[in-house]
Design a protein around this motif. Structure first.
Motif, PDB file in Angstrom:
ATOM      1  N   ALA A  98       0.829  -1.209   0.000  1.00 31.51           N
ATOM      2  CA  ALA A  98       0.000   0.000   0.000  1.00 31.51           C
ATOM      3  C   ALA A  98       0.862   1.256   0.000  1.00 31.51           C
ATOM      4  N   ALA A  99       1.947   1.210   0.757  1.00 34.95           N
ATOM      5  CA  ALA A  99       2.839   2.369   0.812  1.00 34.95           C
ATOM      6  C   ALA A  99       3.470   2.630  -0.555  1.00 34.95           C
ATOM      7  N   ALA A 100       3.848   1.550  -1.230  1.00 42.88           N
ATOM      8  CA  ALA A 100       4.459   1.714  -2.548  1.00 42.88           C
ATOM      9  C   ALA A 100       3.475   2.300  -3.551  1.00 42.88           C
ATOM     10  N   VAL A 101       2.271   1.794  -3.530  1.00 46.71           N
ATOM     11  CA  VAL A 101       1.261   2.285  -4.466  1.00 46.71           C
ATOM     12  C   VAL A 101       0.995   3.765  -4.240  1.00 46.71           C
ATOM     13  N   LYS A 102       0.890   4.139  -2.983  1.00 47.26           N
ATOM     14  CA  LYS A 102       0.624   5.548  -2.691  1.00 47.26           C
ATOM     15  C   LYS A 102       1.825   6.424  -3.063  1.00 47.26           C
ATOM     16  N   ALA A 103       2.994   5.987  -2.677  1.00 42.07           N
ATOM     17  CA  ALA A 103       4.186   6.806  -2.925  1.00 42.07           C
ATOM     18  C   ALA A 103       4.427   7.030  -4.407  1.00 42.07           C
ATOM     19  N   LEU A 104       4.199   5.997  -5.194  1.00 44.42           N
ATOM     20  CA  LEU A 104       4.497   6.084  -6.628  1.00 44.42           C
ATOM     21  C   LEU A 104       3.294   6.492  -7.449  1.00 44.42           C
ATOM     22  N   ASN A 105       2.192   6.714  -6.775  1.00 48.87           N
ATOM     23  CA  ASN A 105       0.958   7.072  -7.480  1.00 48.87           C
ATOM     24  C   ASN A 105       0.617   6.003  -8.523  1.00 48.87           C
ATOM     25  N   ALA A 106       0.819   4.768  -8.136  1.00 51.31           N
ATOM     26  CA  ALA A 106       0.574   3.639  -9.036  1.00 51.31           C
ATOM     27  C   ALA A 106      -0.870   3.169  -8.891  1.00 51.31           C
ATOM     28  N   PRO A 107      -1.387   2.510  -9.906  1.00 51.98           N
ATOM     29  CA  PRO A 107      -2.750   1.984  -9.803  1.00 51.98           C
ATOM     30  C   PRO A 107      -2.873   0.997  -8.647  1.00 51.98           C
ATOM     31  N   SER A 108      -3.983   1.044  -7.973  1.00 53.40           N
ATOM     32  CA  SER A 108      -4.215   0.131  -6.862  1.00 53.40           C
ATOM     33  C   SER A 108      -4.040  -1.304  -7.338  1.00 53.40           C
ATOM     34  N   GLY A 109      -3.334  -2.082  -6.543  1.00 56.70           N
ATOM     35  CA  GLY A 109      -3.142  -3.474  -6.908  1.00 56.70           C
ATOM     36  C   GLY A 109      -1.893  -3.738  -7.706  1.00 56.70           C
ATOM     37  N   THR A 110      -1.194  -2.680  -8.111  1.00 58.22           N
ATOM     38  CA  THR A 110       0.079  -2.896  -8.805  1.00 58.22           C
ATOM     39  C   THR A 110       1.015  -3.666  -7.876  1.00 58.22           C
ATOM     40  N   ALA A 111       1.497  -4.777  -8.363  1.00 60.82           N
ATOM     41  CA  ALA A 111       2.313  -5.634  -7.514  1.00 60.82           C
ATOM     42  C   ALA A 111       3.763  -5.177  -7.488  1.00 60.82           C
ATOM     43  N   ILE A 112       4.374  -5.384  -6.366  1.00 56.47           N
ATOM     44  CA  ILE A 112       5.813  -5.159  -6.281  1.00 56.47           C
ATOM     45  C   ILE A 112       6.502  -6.313  -7.000  1.00 56.47           C
ATOM     46  N   PRO A 113       7.354  -6.032  -7.969  1.00 55.50           N
ATOM     47  CA  PRO A 113       8.015  -7.120  -8.698  1.00 55.50           C
ATOM     48  C   PRO A 113       8.792  -8.039  -7.755  1.00 55.50           C
ATOM     49  N   SER A 114       8.894  -9.265  -8.146  1.00 50.82           N
ATOM     50  CA  SER A 114       9.523 -10.254  -7.269  1.00 50.82           C
ATOM     51  C   SER A 114      11.021 -10.030  -7.100  1.00 50.82           C
ATOM     52  N   ASN A 115      11.614  -9.242  -7.994  1.00 44.86           N
ATOM     53  CA  ASN A 115      13.050  -8.989  -7.861  1.00 44.86           C
ATOM     54  C   ASN A 115      13.350  -7.836  -6.903  1.00 44.86           C
ATOM     55  N   VAL A 116      12.325  -7.319  -6.281  1.00 47.79           N
ATOM     56  CA  VAL A 116      12.507  -6.227  -5.318  1.00 47.79           C
ATOM     57  C   VAL A 116      12.514  -6.811  -3.908  1.00 47.79           C
ATOM     58  N   THR A 117      13.503  -6.428  -3.142  1.00 45.69           N
ATOM     59  CA  THR A 117      13.568  -6.817  -1.737  1.00 45.69           C
ATOM     60  C   THR A 117      13.106  -5.640  -0.889  1.00 45.69           C
ATOM     61  N   VAL A 118      12.212  -5.909   0.030  1.00 40.64           N
ATOM     62  CA  VAL A 118      11.633  -4.829   0.833  1.00 40.64           C
ATOM     63  C   VAL A 118      12.080  -4.968   2.283  1.00 40.64           C
ATOM     64  N   TYR A 119      12.559  -3.876   2.825  1.00 40.91           N
ATOM     65  CA  TYR A 119      12.996  -3.844   4.215  1.00 40.91           C
ATOM     66  C   TYR A 119      12.146  -2.836   4.983  1.00 40.91           C
ATOM     67  N   LEU A 120      12.049  -3.070   6.274  1.00 35.31           N
ATOM     68  CA  LEU A 120      11.451  -2.085   7.171  1.00 35.31           C
ATOM     69  C   LEU A 120      12.534  -1.612   8.127  1.00 35.31           C
ATOM     70  N   GLY A 121      12.715  -0.305   8.233  1.00 36.92           N
ATOM     71  CA  GLY A 121      13.755   0.204   9.108  1.00 36.92           C
ATOM     72  C   GLY A 121      13.540   1.664   9.437  1.00 36.92           C
ATOM     73  N   LEU A 122      14.505   2.217  10.129  1.00 35.12           N
ATOM     74  CA  LEU A 122      14.478   3.638  10.471  1.00 35.12           C
ATOM     75  C   LEU A 122      15.411   4.366   9.507  1.00 35.12           C
ATOM     76  N   TYR A 123      14.827   5.234   8.712  1.00 35.45           N
ATOM     77  CA  TYR A 123      15.567   5.880   7.623  1.00 35.45           C
ATOM     78  C   TYR A 123      16.061   7.255   8.063  1.00 35.45           C
ATOM     79  N   THR A 124      17.342   7.496   7.782  1.00 34.53           N
ATOM     80  CA  THR A 124      17.963   8.769   8.144  1.00 34.53           C
ATOM     81  C   THR A 124      18.757   9.301   6.960  1.00 34.53           C
ATOM     82  N   LEU A 125      18.553  10.563   6.653  1.00 35.85           N
ATOM     83  CA  LEU A 125      19.262  11.200   5.536  1.00 35.85           C
ATOM     84  C   LEU A 125      19.944  12.478   6.033  1.00 35.85           C
TER      85      LEU A 125
END
Lengths: 273, 176
Positions: free
Chosen positions: B74-101
């Motif tokens: 859901a976060a990816a779809v919203k962030a990228l303004n992608a159509p609902s249900g657009t799947a994350i490709p299987s070659n993408v690895t997703v992590y959850l963490g604390l992001y600092t820039l």
């Protein structure tokens, strides 16, 4: 005359499908907006202008940059992910990564969808672009970027000064940690990677890709910051195209005026809108 | 300023404490197209800090009790303004963490004409994002291994779906 229910149902379904397809076409396109031929996927190219000084007079560069979406990338593949950029920078020419840089990038995101983002890069990030602001832009929007030394002349500040703003008074700093360079130049460029000759650049003959302008669009002109602290139009030189594609063949580039230059522009002769 | 620093130190302490706890969090991604035969990609919590040396960005382990408001999908779809249900490709690895820039030294903020009001300042460093619970989407853009400089990343706020930006490897990108 009203049609029968099955016909009306079919018509409604067709209309809904059409609307859905249109919406998908606007929001997301897994392939370029129009077909391009990319026989040499490893080709890259750039078209650049430089403002140089032998006396250390290059302290910053700023301009409004026009946002266009009519570029077309080669198809996404897992081995070659193409992208186009248009940007301005302060850099040491020929060093590759001694650069502070801001602009627009057209690439594919991780869902393999075309995206148009802003980006910035520094020597530390010279091998990567920091993308941001990938939504919310319309064709002909103007984004104002300013790269300049801080007041102590020790670091570069990379400022995003907003969309369709008319000055540089309200900026968001994207980076401020790069120590200043020795005898840098200013640069503005358009670049293409992975299939560049086949890729269509930004802009067509009737609506060019622009950094600065003499015509008021973009509103903010291309300016260079001199060592004495004045932002002025500067003398920019067209750089030779030493890579894979041909100026005057696939694309054209031209300055908007004679030196001192207030803006530069490009267009791809293959684009029609 | 002192109060702000106290809060920040507390956050750091909490994060460090959380890091000592065994992480068993697995965020299941939902919302993929029912017609898609591809199983949804799962987000995995970062277990040791990932530092991006070129930029100084960090994706650190999340708190053990991290509970993002949005799935990675859901976060990816919203962030990228992608159509609902657009799947994350299987070659993408997703992590959850604390992001600092981090973006530079805070001394610049004190100079005339500079404005850091939208940033977070911790010690002498200015951050665009500081320990934001985020999904990091890692993928290859040049066919080589991720360690070979082919890794691209996108970071998305795991609670709001706001796109925090990303990293794209690139070739020589300077004028002559």
């Amino acid at each position: 005359m009203r049609g029968s229910f099955p016909k009306r149902l079919a018509a409604m379904a067709a209309a809904m499908l059409g609307l859905s397809m249109a919406a998908v076409g606007i929001v997301v396109s897994a392939t370029p907006a129009f077909a391009v031929s990319c026989p040499n996927p490893n080709h890259s190219d750039h078209q650049a202008f430089l403002w140089t000084s032998n006396t250390g007079d290059v302290s910053g560069v700023r301009a409004g940059v026009k946002f266009l979406k009519d570029s077309a990338l080669c198809d996404w593949t897992s081995s070659n992910t193409p992208w186009d950029e248009v940007w301005l920078s302060v850099e040491v020419p020929g060093t590759g990564t001694t650069i502070v840089q801001m602009g627009f990038i057209h690439d594919y995101n991780f869902m393999e969808i075309n995206e148009w983002c802003k980006f910035w890069a520094t020597p530390g990030t010279g091998a990567v672009a920091q993308n941001y602001g990938c939504t919310g832009y319309s064709v002909d929007d103007e984004e104002n970027f300013s790269i300049h030394q801080d007041s102590t002349k020790t670091h570069y500040v990379l400022d995003d000064c907003g969309k369709n703003t008319t000055d540089y008074s309200n900026c968001t700093t994207k980076s401020m940690g790069t120590a200043d360079f020795s005898l840098p130049a200013g640069a503005v460029s358009q670049e293409e990677f992975y299939g560049s000759c086949g890729e269509h650049e930004w802009g067509y003959s009737g609506d060019n890709m622009k950094i600065g302008s003499v015509s008021g669009s973009p509103i903010l002109t291309l300016q260079g910051l001199g060592a004495a602290g004045q932002w002025n139009a500067r003398d920019w030189s067209t750089q030779p195209d030493e890579q894979n594609c041909t100026n005057g063949g696939n694309y054209n580039w031209l300055t908007a005026d004679s030196n001192p230059v207030h803006g530069v522009k490009w267009f791809d002769s293959r684009n029609t809108s | 300023m002192n109060k702000r620093r106290t809060i920040i130190v507390s956050v750091i302490s909490a994060a460090m404490a959380a890091g000592a706890v065994s992480l068993a969090l697995v965020v299941t991604q939902a919302g993929a197209s029912p017609a898609s035969p591809v199983p949804p990609v799962q987000a995995q919590p970062v277990t040791s800090t990932i530092t991006f040396p070129l930029s100084g960005e960090v994706l650190a382990p999340p708190p053990a009790n991290a509970s993002p408001a949005m799935t990675a999908q859901a976060a990816a779809v919203k962030a990228l303004n992608a159509p609902s249900g657009t799947a994350i490709p299987s070659n993408v690895t997703v992590y959850l963490g604390l992001y600092t820039l981090p973006i530079g030294d805070s001394s610049v903020c004190q100079q005339p004409g500079e404005n850091c009001s939208a940033d977070t300042i911790v010690g002498n460093t200015v951050y665009t994002y500081y320990q934001v619970l985020a999904y990091g989407y890692e993928y290859s853009v040049c066919g080589g291994s991720l360690a070979d400089g082919c890794a691209a990343w996108e970071f998305v706020d795991a609670n709001t779906g706001a796109d925090l930006g990303g990293i794209r490897p690139r070739g020589t990108a300077t004028a002559p």
